[in-house]
Design an enzyme around this catalytic site. Sequence first.
Site, PDB file in Angstrom:
ATOM      1  N   LYS A  51      36.995  52.742  32.571  1.00 35.87           N
ATOM      2  CA  LYS A  51      37.582  52.162  33.787  1.00 35.87           C
ATOM      3  C   LYS A  51      39.039  51.851  33.496  1.00 35.87           C
ATOM      4  CE  LYS A  51      36.609  47.736  35.262  1.00 35.87           C
ATOM      5  NZ  LYS A  51      37.935  47.089  35.220  1.00 35.87           N
TER       6      LYS A  51
ATOM      7  N   GLU B 141      38.843  43.926  43.250  1.00 34.75           N
ATOM      8  CA  GLU B 141      38.819  42.540  42.769  1.00 34.75           C
ATOM      9  C   GLU B 141      39.653  41.639  43.665  1.00 34.75           C
ATOM     10  OE1 GLU B 141      39.459  42.080  38.560  1.00 34.75           O
ATOM     11  OE2 GLU B 141      39.576  39.888  38.708  1.00 34.75           O
TER      12      GLU B 141
ATOM     13  N   ASP C  85      36.333  49.423  29.562  1.00 30.48           N
ATOM     14  CA  ASP C  85      37.695  49.278  30.081  1.00 30.48           C
ATOM     15  C   ASP C  85      38.711  49.855  29.118  1.00 30.48           C
ATOM     16  OD1 ASP C  85      37.846  48.125  32.600  1.00 30.48           O
ATOM     17  OD2 ASP C  85      37.792  46.063  31.844  1.00 30.48           O
TER      18      ASP C  85
ATOM     19  N   ASP D 248      37.719  44.385  29.635  1.00 30.67           N
ATOM     20  CA  ASP D 248      38.775  43.855  28.760  1.00 30.67           C
ATOM     21  C   ASP D 248      38.875  42.337  28.925  1.00 30.67           C
ATOM     22  OD1 ASP D 248      39.907  43.882  31.261  1.00 30.67           O
ATOM     23  OD2 ASP D 248      41.793  44.825  30.641  1.00 30.67           O
ATOM     24  N   SER D 249      38.010  41.766  29.787  1.00 33.43           N
ATOM     25  CA  SER D 249      37.853  40.305  29.831  1.00 33.43           C
ATOM     26  C   SER D 249      37.331  39.811  28.479  1.00 33.43           C
ATOM     27  CB  SER D 249      36.904  39.892  30.959  1.00 33.43           C
ATOM     28  OG  SER D 249      35.724  40.677  30.936  1.00 33.43           O
TER      29      SER D 249
HETATM   30  O1  KIV Z   1      37.384  43.063  32.441  1.00 36.22           O
HETATM   31  C1  KIV Z   1      36.529  42.758  33.313  1.00 36.22           C
HETATM   32  O2  KIV Z   1      35.607  41.976  33.072  1.00 36.22           O
HETATM   33  C2  KIV Z   1      36.659  43.359  34.630  1.00 36.22           C
HETATM   34  C3  KIV Z   1      35.804  42.818  35.729  1.00 36.22           C
HETATM   35  C4  KIV Z   1      36.342  41.513  36.184  1.00 36.22           C
HETATM   36  C5  KIV Z   1      35.667  43.768  36.840  1.00 36.22           C
HETATM   37  O3  KIV Z   1      37.435  44.250  34.809  1.00 36.22           O
END
Ligand code: KIV
Length: 272
Positions: A121, A190, A91, A52-53
Amino acid sequence: MSVYSEDSRKVTTHRLLEMKQRGEKIAMLTAYDYSMAKLIDQSGMDVILVGDSASNVMAGNVTTLPITLDQMIYHGKSVVRGVTRALVVVDMPFGTYQGNSKEALASAIRIMKETHADAIKLEGGSEIRESIQRILCAGIPVMGHLGLTPQSINKFGTYAVRAREEAEANKLKEDALLLQEVGCFGLVLEKIPAALAKEVTESVQIPVIGIGAGPHVDGQVLVMHDMLGITQAFSPRFLRRYANLQGTIIEAAQAYIHDVKSRDFPNEKEQY
Ligand code: KIV
């Protein structure tokens, strides 16, 4: 001996477990679109995370909170189309699983049905136990995420290292065991102290993937835009940059501007 896998078989959650058991490190990287996912898969990456980044690096939001389920599904679908080997994890976005386990299951089913990803996730421990259990009962593989959980940034108020204090470290250790007990196939830790990450990694049988969690975990994950140097402003201690694509892209764009303005492009061979 090459460190890149010559095994072209699809990576599964079971193979990640075997990698932990034989001490082979797991490499995980984010991707959000077809073209980049295809390249990352060709590199031999074990796991591709549709993080979700995407909210930050693709949409330009300050936090991960605004990204929607539809948007994550769009990114997930695009990535899956480019991948043949890596395990693809998507995510679950903020607000789609925290409050109501039935809604959590409905969101997870949409992700799996519409993206064809391999797993989902989500962030959190005991607070979201019911949601995780309901999703697992439907046969959907779940990866946990503890430590700094960016979807809770408004509660933490900072992106600083988590679980330095004993109480928070103890809660994290309990949550890691709980995620394993309910059936998660893996766990992201994290931005926590390396010693704590080591303790957690040794206390569970499932693979633990770290980001800013030191070397004593079963694998590492980074955000693609950060490690390729597309983003430069974000520079935490844990980040290693493997390229400077920001410079490369700006230089290429400027060379093109130059050639257009100077009438050098297109030349005689570049026209019909
Ligand atoms: O959203 C993301 O990129 C993440 C990573 C930082 C593990 O959850």
